[in-house]
Design a protein around this motif. Structure first.
Motif, PDB file in Angstrom:
ATOM      1  N   LEU A  19       3.590  45.679  94.609  1.00  0.00           N
ATOM      2  CA  LEU A  19       5.181  45.577  94.962  1.00  0.00           C
ATOM      3  C   LEU A  19       5.321  46.358  96.493  1.00  0.00           C
ATOM      4  CD1 LEU A  19       8.178  44.972  93.770  1.00  0.00           C
ATOM      5  CD2 LEU A  19       8.367  47.436  93.209  1.00  0.00           C
ATOM      6  N   MET A  20       6.294  45.652  97.097  1.00  0.00           N
ATOM      7  CA  MET A  20       6.656  46.554  98.355  1.00  0.00           C
ATOM      8  C   MET A  20       8.164  46.830  98.123  1.00  0.00           C
ATOM      9  SD  MET A  20       7.029  45.329 102.350  1.00  0.00           S
ATOM     10  CE  MET A  20       5.472  45.730 102.822  1.00  0.00           C
ATOM     11  N   LEU A  21       8.586  48.200  98.424  1.00  0.00           N
ATOM     12  CA  LEU A  21       9.926  48.510  98.240  1.00  0.00           C
ATOM     13  C   LEU A  21      10.483  48.895  99.589  1.00  0.00           C
ATOM     14  CD1 LEU A  21      11.937  49.642  96.410  1.00  0.00           C
ATOM     15  CD2 LEU A  21      10.850  51.738  96.312  1.00  0.00           C
ATOM     16  N   VAL A  22      11.827  48.238  99.654  1.00  0.00           N
ATOM     17  CA  VAL A  22      12.262  48.063 101.183  1.00  0.00           C
ATOM     18  C   VAL A  22      13.852  48.686 100.758  1.00  0.00           C
ATOM     19  CG1 VAL A  22      13.104  47.102 103.149  1.00  0.00           C
ATOM     20  CG2 VAL A  22      11.059  46.399 101.747  1.00  0.00           C
ATOM     21  N   GLU A  23      13.972  50.083 101.350  1.00  0.00           N
ATOM     22  CA  GLU A  23      15.602  50.645 101.117  1.00  0.00           C
ATOM     23  C   GLU A  23      15.785  51.630 102.173  1.00  0.00           C
ATOM     24  OE1 GLU A  23      18.780  52.016 100.158  1.00  0.00           O
ATOM     25  OE2 GLU A  23      18.413  50.650  98.571  1.00  0.00           O
ATOM     26  N   ASP A  24      16.899  51.548 102.873  1.00  0.00           N
ATOM     27  CA  ASP A  24      16.896  52.481 104.190  1.00  0.00           C
ATOM     28  C   ASP A  24      17.409  53.917 103.575  1.00  0.00           C
ATOM     29  OD1 ASP A  24      20.302  52.211 104.878  1.00  0.00           O
ATOM     30  OD2 ASP A  24      19.530  50.932 102.941  1.00  0.00           O
ATOM     31  N   GLN A  25      17.912  53.863 102.273  1.00  0.00           N
ATOM     32  CA  GLN A  25      18.304  55.565 101.924  1.00  0.00           C
ATOM     33  C   GLN A  25      17.444  56.159 101.276  1.00  0.00           C
ATOM     34  OE1 GLN A  25      22.339  55.699 100.297  1.00  0.00           O
ATOM     35  NE2 GLN A  25      22.863  53.543 101.037  1.00  0.00           N
ATOM     36  N   GLN A  26      16.821  57.093 101.734  1.00  0.00           N
ATOM     37  CA  GLN A  26      15.667  57.623 101.184  1.00  0.00           C
ATOM     38  C   GLN A  26      15.661  58.215  99.896  1.00  0.00           C
ATOM     39  OE1 GLN A  26      13.801  61.008 103.517  1.00  0.00           O
ATOM     40  NE2 GLN A  26      12.428  61.230 102.471  1.00  0.00           N
ATOM     41  N   LEU A  27      16.978  58.789  99.561  1.00  0.00           N
ATOM     42  CA  LEU A  27      17.099  59.528  98.327  1.00  0.00           C
ATOM     43  C   LEU A  27      17.121  58.287  97.194  1.00  0.00           C
ATOM     44  CD1 LEU A  27      17.941  61.819  96.650  1.00  0.00           C
ATOM     45  CD2 LEU A  27      20.147  61.300  96.858  1.00  0.00           C
ATOM     46  N   VAL A  28      17.705  57.182  97.449  1.00  0.00           N
ATOM     47  CA  VAL A  28      17.496  55.755  96.617  1.00  0.00           C
ATOM     48  C   VAL A  28      16.231  55.289  96.354  1.00  0.00           C
ATOM     49  CG1 VAL A  28      18.457  53.563  96.162  1.00  0.00           C
ATOM     50  CG2 VAL A  28      20.072  55.114  97.233  1.00  0.00           C
ATOM     51  N   ARG A  29      15.382  55.147  97.621  1.00  0.00           N
ATOM     52  CA  ARG A  29      14.137  54.844  97.594  1.00  0.00           C
ATOM     53  C   ARG A  29      13.108  55.706  96.801  1.00  0.00           C
ATOM     54  NH1 ARG A  29      13.499  54.596 102.720  1.00  0.00           N
ATOM     55  NH2 ARG A  29      12.042  56.338 102.973  1.00  0.00           N
ATOM     56  N   ASP A  68       2.871  41.230  95.814  1.00  0.00           N
ATOM     57  CA  ASP A  68       3.058  39.972  94.947  1.00  0.00           C
ATOM     58  C   ASP A  68       4.425  39.702  94.983  1.00  0.00           C
ATOM     59  OD1 ASP A  68       0.495  39.627  94.031  1.00  0.00           O
ATOM     60  OD2 ASP A  68       0.864  41.533  92.512  1.00  0.00           O
ATOM     61  N   LEU A  69       5.192  40.866  95.292  1.00  0.00           N
ATOM     62  CA  LEU A  69       6.884  40.758  95.316  1.00  0.00           C
ATOM     63  C   LEU A  69       7.392  41.886  96.170  1.00  0.00           C
ATOM     64  CD1 LEU A  69       8.824  40.077  92.062  1.00  0.00           C
ATOM     65  CD2 LEU A  69       9.402  41.830  93.621  1.00  0.00           C
ATOM     66  N   ILE A  70       8.614  41.547  96.857  1.00  0.00           N
ATOM     67  CA  ILE A  70       9.287  42.595  97.559  1.00  0.00           C
ATOM     68  C   ILE A  70      10.542  42.817  96.837  1.00  0.00           C
ATOM     69  CG2 ILE A  70      10.270  43.131  99.860  1.00  0.00           C
ATOM     70  CD1 ILE A  70       8.281  41.420 101.073  1.00  0.00           C
ATOM     71  N   LEU A  71      10.749  44.076  96.713  1.00  0.00           N
ATOM     72  CA  LEU A  71      12.205  44.410  96.149  1.00  0.00           C
ATOM     73  C   LEU A  71      12.962  45.146  97.085  1.00  0.00           C
ATOM     74  CD1 LEU A  71      13.958  45.011  93.695  1.00  0.00           C
ATOM     75  CD2 LEU A  71      12.859  47.312  93.338  1.00  0.00           C
ATOM     76  N   SER A  72      13.977  44.591  97.743  1.00  0.00           N
ATOM     77  CA  SER A  72      14.685  45.106  98.974  1.00  0.00           C
ATOM     78  C   SER A  72      16.349  45.138  98.539  1.00  0.00           C
ATOM     79  CB  SER A  72      14.436  43.941 100.029  1.00  0.00           C
ATOM     80  OG  SER A  72      15.105  44.250 101.118  1.00  0.00           O
ATOM     81  N   ASP A  73      16.604  46.297  99.322  1.00  0.00           N
ATOM     82  CA  ASP A  73      17.989  46.260  99.604  1.00  0.00           C
ATOM     83  C   ASP A  73      18.513  44.981 100.285  1.00  0.00           C
ATOM     84  OD1 ASP A  73      20.627  47.421  99.293  1.00  0.00           O
ATOM     85  OD2 ASP A  73      20.376  49.139 100.746  1.00  0.00           O
ATOM     86  N   MET A  74      19.827  44.770  99.781  1.00  0.00           N
ATOM     87  CA  MET A  74      20.348  43.537 100.641  1.00  0.00           C
ATOM     88  C   MET A  74      20.899  44.103 102.087  1.00  0.00           C
ATOM     89  SD  MET A  74      23.123  40.700  99.466  1.00  0.00           S
ATOM     90  CE  MET A  74      23.622  39.596 100.252  1.00  0.00           C
ATOM     91  N   ARG A  75      21.643  45.304 102.094  1.00  0.00           N
ATOM     92  CA  ARG A  75      22.348  45.540 103.347  1.00  0.00           C
ATOM     93  C   ARG A  75      21.662  46.508 104.001  1.00  0.00           C
ATOM     94  NH1 ARG A  75      25.123  41.070 103.821  1.00  0.00           N
ATOM     95  NH2 ARG A  75      26.513  40.692 102.270  1.00  0.00           N
ATOM     96  N   MET A  76      21.012  46.401 105.086  1.00  0.00           N
ATOM     97  CA  MET A  76      20.421  47.648 105.720  1.00  0.00           C
ATOM     98  C   MET A  76      20.401  47.557 107.388  1.00  0.00           C
ATOM     99  SD  MET A  76      16.801  47.650 103.750  1.00  0.00           S
ATOM    100  CE  MET A  76      16.619  45.909 103.975  1.00  0.00           C
ATOM    101  N   PRO A  77      20.292  48.660 108.095  1.00  0.00           N
ATOM    102  CA  PRO A  77      20.448  48.497 109.352  1.00  0.00           C
ATOM    103  C   PRO A  77      19.349  47.781 110.108  1.00  0.00           C
ATOM    104  CG  PRO A  77      19.785  50.595 108.987  1.00  0.00           C
ATOM    105  CD  PRO A  77      19.847  49.963 107.658  1.00  0.00           C
TER     106      PRO A  77
END
Length: 232
Positions: A19-29, A68-77
């Motif tokens: 998994l790749m994790l994509v999230e702009d807020q470090q605390l959430v990530r 295999d899959l990317i889990l990403s936040d929808m709204r990011m800069p």
């Protein structure tokens, strides 16, 4: 520690979901990393603060390799989840993307479906629901069932969701249902034709038959209608 069993795990033994994790807020990530670390069949091989960084990692010769899959936040800069999906398609990278969003918003859901998201989930869902959704997408399915779809199915939908079809559309053939599920996964007619060993013209004919039976105008409405009916 594990929170899964062989019985409910779609991933073959010894083959964790990369998994790749994509999230702009470090605390959430960091929170998501801690949560996913509790499941031994999930391996976070990379993380990024937005879609642009994710693309850089994927294209780097010394990068983590393809997930295999990317889990990403929808709204990011810079580059958001929708932009990431489109950028992957432009690069012919067929990595399924599951989008996470904070708000239960119908227009955001429709945007995600149009872009080709394989999953669209609210951040308020339970950990088990998230993990099951990731497994479903890895297995070739979709996870397009936020609470808003249930509510809209109950209310009959508004605007673009106010279908002109009858309560129960004509049943689809097994082949048409297979095509519809591939459409829901974000694949183009060309990709579907290659996967099923048909010509693109045959797939277009199947899509036309699907739209006619379901009483919808296009691919997006077909997917939304199928979700409301529980077909996908």
């Amino acid at each position: 520690m594990t929170m899964t069993t062989d019985k409910d795990n779609h991933t073959p033994a010894g083959s964790p979901l990369k998994l790749m994790l994509v999230e702009d807020q470090q605390l959430v990530r960091e929170g998501l990393k801690g949560l996913l670390a509790l499941y031994e069949d999930v391996d976070i091989i990379a993380e990024a603060s937005d879609g642009a960084e994710a693309l850089t990692l994927l294209e780097a010769p010394s990068g983590p390799g393809m997930p295999d899959l990317i889990l990403s936040d929808m709204r990011m800069p810079r580059l958001d989840g929708l932009g990431l999906i489109r950028a992957l398609a432009a690069r012919a990278l067929t990595i399924p993307v599951v989008l996470l969003t904070t708000f239960d918003d119908a227009s955001a859901f429709d945007e995600a479906v149009r872009a080709g998201a394989r999953g669209f989930l609210l951040k308020a869902i339970s950990p088990d629901t998230l993990i099951q959704a990731l497994r479903d997408v890895q297995a070739g399915g979709t996870a397009l069932r936020p609470s808003l779809t249930t509510r809209m199915a109950q209310t009959g939908g508004r605007g673009e969701r106010a279908f002109q079809a009858t309560e129960q559309p004509d049943p689809l053939s097994p082949k048409e249902l297979q095509v519809l599920r591939l459409v829901a996964s974000g694949r183009s007619n060309t990709e579907i034709a290659a996967l099923l060993g048909n010509s693109e013209g045959v797939i277009k004919n199947h899509c036309s038959a699907i739209f006619s039976k379901m009483g919808v105008r296009d691919r997006t409405q077909a997917v939304l209608r199928a979700i409301d009916l529980g077909w996908i």
